[in-house]
Design a protein around this motif. Structure first.
Motif, short mmCIF file in Angstrom:
data_model
loop_
_atom_site.label_atom_id
_atom_site.label_comp_id
_atom_site.label_asym_id
_atom_site.label_seq_id
_atom_site.Cartn_x
_atom_site.Cartn_y
_atom_site.Cartn_z
N VAL A 64 -30.93 17.68 2.63
CA VAL A 64 -29.89 16.73 2.23
C VAL A 64 -29.76 16.72 0.71
N ARG A 65 -30.90 16.75 0.03
CA ARG A 65 -30.87 16.73 -1.43
C ARG A 65 -30.25 18.01 -1.98
N ALA A 66 -30.67 19.14 -1.44
CA ALA A 66 -30.14 20.42 -1.93
C ALA A 66 -28.65 20.53 -1.65
N ALA A 67 -28.23 20.11 -0.45
CA ALA A 67 -26.81 20.21 -0.08
C ALA A 67 -25.97 19.28 -0.96
N ALA A 68 -26.46 18.06 -1.18
CA ALA A 68 -25.72 17.11 -2.01
C ALA A 68 -25.63 17.63 -3.44
N GLN A 69 -26.74 18.23 -3.91
CA GLN A 69 -26.74 18.76 -5.28
C GLN A 69 -25.68 19.86 -5.43
N ALA A 70 -25.61 20.74 -4.44
CA ALA A 70 -24.63 21.83 -4.50
C ALA A 70 -23.22 21.28 -4.52
N MET A 71 -22.94 20.25 -3.71
CA MET A 71 -21.59 19.70 -3.65
C MET A 71 -21.25 18.94 -4.92
N ILE A 72 -22.26 18.23 -5.48
CA ILE A 72 -22.01 17.48 -6.71
C ILE A 72 -21.75 18.44 -7.87
N ARG A 73 -22.51 19.56 -7.89
CA ARG A 73 -22.30 20.57 -8.92
C ARG A 73 -20.87 21.12 -8.81
N TYR A 74 -20.42 21.32 -7.58
CA TYR A 74 -19.06 21.81 -7.36
C TYR A 74 -18.04 20.82 -7.92
N ALA A 75 -18.27 19.53 -7.64
CA ALA A 75 -17.34 18.50 -8.12
C ALA A 75 -17.28 18.48 -9.64
N LYS A 76 -18.44 18.51 -10.29
CA LYS A 76 -18.48 18.43 -11.75
C LYS A 76 -17.83 19.66 -12.39
#
Ligand code: TYD
Ligand code: MG
Length: 471
Positions: free
Chosen positions: A195-207
């Protein structure tokens, strides 16, 4: 060669343990430690130290300087825009949590449709439901003909590759974060690491792209986002979607917002055609009142910047138990004990032989101390069997000494009460520092005691004066 080290990660708080144990030392939860691989973990030991590169210097700057308002995309659903603080912020990540079945997917489908019809590119990725199910919901909501792009997928790399195609989306909805998994972590989907890794990847995409993303998360019974508690710290905003079973209204509550106010709520009603906005929540919560019964007091509360009127109901009944029962729904049990203790100690009202039940009508939940006065009034009213005036609102905080303390936004609370046809009020004599003076309206003729005992005497006194009238 060193054998790969095994780690155990608490699925509740995310803390890492070297050994399995029945209870997590960090958060005290039982049975939450799960074995997870260490490869791909963050900063795992000497190997990553050896590969470390030399840092690059960044430019330090000052606190003052140019600022721009966060660019927002407005959905046009007023209650949703209110909760997000004026719309979804581009390049930010928002977590929407709530119990299963509360209506998260419904809300976001409606938001997606509203945004799409305003010309935004919206991508809705569901890891829980098949495309057919989502289409069925969209049909039910009457939004099937909007240009929302849909996918049923759970792999983060595939999702990123998909949305990289074509024009950058304005909003990507991921329903839900618990179903996402990435190739970079080798644990099972739903675990903290994934969950942490997936959220991190998506947040990086957003930023990096400036797209807004919304992550949906399920909440456990204890009110915590299951597993991804850690995600709360990573995202820019957290909204909770809540509601009581058996009631149709739903509240979208802001608990974290890096771009706007917290404590805001949006109020909706679940109907057979989806969620409907409720622009005036007081009317909803005061809906079915039986004005003349003892034990009911109307509290003029505040939710964020908005006044909300709710009815507080108390039932005080003789007890056959050695230790009388105290039951609270919608308020804090410890606070009820405190109000009861103050009534006993300073006002001579005895509850030690009585069961006390307290309920906030409509399944609403109050966290404001300003409700003390309404609670005390309802308790005294129920104990004495004297109904309170039906057109009166109450607010004020009670201190342990029995004094009534001022609360903020008195004028706003009174205005709301007036708007809904209330004709009198009971509030603290003092006004809170920095708040505007109370002028005109029902505030002018209000009863404003400094001590709780004065209010108790007034409520008990109404019986005497009524009895005199009867004679
Ligand atoms: P859903 O959005 O699937 O909940 P979540 O995503 O939070 O798990 O909502 C499910 C519930 O909402 C389901 O019990 C049916 C109800 N519902 C309505 O009452 N009216 C509607 O128009 C829709 C779409 C759902
Ligand atoms: Mg759902």
């Amino acid at each position: 060669m060193a054998k790969p080290r095994v780690q155990f990660i608490c699925q509740n708080c995310g803390s890492v343990h070297q050994r399995w144990a029945g209870k997590c030392d960090a958060c005290g939860e039982w049975n939450t430690l799960v074995e997870e691989g260490t490869s791909g973990g963050i900063g795992s030991g000497p190997a990553s130290a050896r590969n470390a590169r030399k840092g690059r210097a960044v430019v330090l700057t000052t606190l003052s300087g140019e600022i721009e308002d966060a660019p927002r995309i407005v959905s046009g659903i007023g209650e949703l825009d209110r909760a997000t603080g004026g719309g979804f912020v581009r390049g930010s990540a928002l977590l929407v949590g709530g119990d299963p079945g509360i209506g998260k997917s419904t809300l976001l489908t409606q938001a997606a449709a509203a945004l799409a019809s305003r010309g935004h590119r919206i991508v809705y990725v569901s890891g829980e439901e098949a495309v057919a199910q989502i289409r069925l919901r969209a049909q039910r909501l009457g939004v099937a003909d909007t240009s929302v792009e849909l996918a049923a997928e759970t792999n983060v790399e595939d999702i990123l590759a998909t949305i990289a195609d074509g024009k950058r989306p304005d909003l990507v909805i991921l329903d839900s974060i618990q179903t996402l998994w990435t190739d970079l972590a080798d644990s099972a989907p739903g675990t903290v690491t994934q969950v942490r890794a997936a959220a991190q990847a998506m947040i990086r995409y957003a930023k990096s792209t400036g797209a807004a993303i919304v992550l949906v998360g399920h909440v456990t019974k204890e009110g915590q986002i299951a597993g991804p508690r850690v995600v709360e710290h990573m995202v820019d905003g957290v909204l909770y979607f809540e509601g009581e079973g058996g009631h149709h209204y739903r509240i979208l509550r802001t608990v974290k917002n890096r771009f706007g106010p917290t404590d805001e709520i949006g109020v909706f009603e679940m109907s057979d055609k989806g969620l409907r906005e409720v622009a005036n929540p007081s009317e909803l919560f005061l809906g079915e009142r039986h004005a003349k019964s003892p034990g009911a007091a109307v509290f003029a509360g505040m939710e964020g910047t908005r006044p909300v009127l709710v009815e507080i109901q108390a039932l005080v009944a003789p007890s056959s138990l050695g230790t009388p029962r105290r039951a609270v729904v919608g308020w804090d049990g410890a606070r009820l004990s405190m109000v009861l203790a103050v009534l006993e100690a300073h006002c001579g009202v005895r509850f030690s032989q009585h069961d006390v039940y307290l309920n906030v009508a409509g399944g609403y939940r109050i966290s404001e101390p300003a409700a003390d006065l309404a609670v005390a009034s309802a308790l005294v009213s129920s104990l004495t069997g004297i109904a309170l005036p039906a057109d009166c609102v109450y607010f004020g905080e009670i201190s342990l000494s029995g004094a009534i303390r001022p609360v903020a936004h008195a004028q706003q609370r009174l205005k709301e009460a007036e708007k809904l046809g209330f004709g009198s009020a009971v509030l603290p004599l003092a006004s809170s520092k920095g708040s505007e003076e109370i002028t005109g309206g029902i505030g002018a003729g209000a009863f404003r005691p400094t001590e709780l005992a004065d209010l108790v005497a007034r409520i008990a006194g109404t019986r005497r004066s009524r009895a005199q009238e009867d004679e």
